[in-house]
Design a protein around this motif. Structure first.
Motif: not given
Length: 161
Positions: A120-125
């Motif tokens: 999820a962090f990667i998708r947000g970034f």
């Protein structure tokens, strides 16, 4: 949970709200439009603040905004040193990482609750309004630093030692 790393000042800055208007103007610029700044990061370890990583998607967006703002601030301070350096150039960021390896490392070190948080962090970034990307190096069988060296050689024609 472990304490976030302090070895990476550009990624350890305080999280800020995203100014979509400011970000969108730099995202619309291409490499052919003139001078630009490129950030190449080795993402194989805990380079981002863990509190942001553990926020998942929202943390990824906030991390991208913080990295953009800290880079812009650094460029403004360096302008005094190098007069030709423009602080207002478009900023592009490429984080090279082994996504699965990073998730496993952070989970085993008890720095995240689950692998899904990293996803999820990667998708947000990468979905932030900035031209920031995360490149998974796992399929190439290379570590992130080798992929960064390869990109520098390809893009600039200069070899790194």
């Amino acid at each position: 949970m472990a304490t976030p790393s302090t070895d990476h000042p550009a990624t350890d800055v305080a999280a800020v709200d995203v100014d979509v208007g400011q970000a969108s103007s730099s995202a619309a610029v291409s490499f052919s439009d003139g001078p630009f700044t490129v950030i190449l990061l080795d993402g194989d370890r805990d380079i981002f603040r863990m509190d942001l990583v553990n926020e998942g998607f929202a943390g990824g967006i906030r991390a991208a905004a913080a990295l953009f703002d800290s880079t812009r601030t650094w460029l403004k301070t360096q302008r005094v040193v190098a007069r030709r350096l423009r602080w207002d150039t478009p900023i592009f960021c490429y984080v090279f990482l082994n996504r699965v390896g990073l998730g496993n490392f952070l989970e085993l070190a008890d720095m995240i609750d689950s692998f899904e948080v990293v996803q999820a962090f990667i998708r947000g970034f990468v979905n932030s309004p900035y031209p920031f990307y995360m490149m998974d190096t796992a399929d190439q069988g290379q570590s992130a630093d080798k992929q960064i060296h390869r990109e520098v050689i390809i893009r600039s024609g200069h070899k790194l030692n």
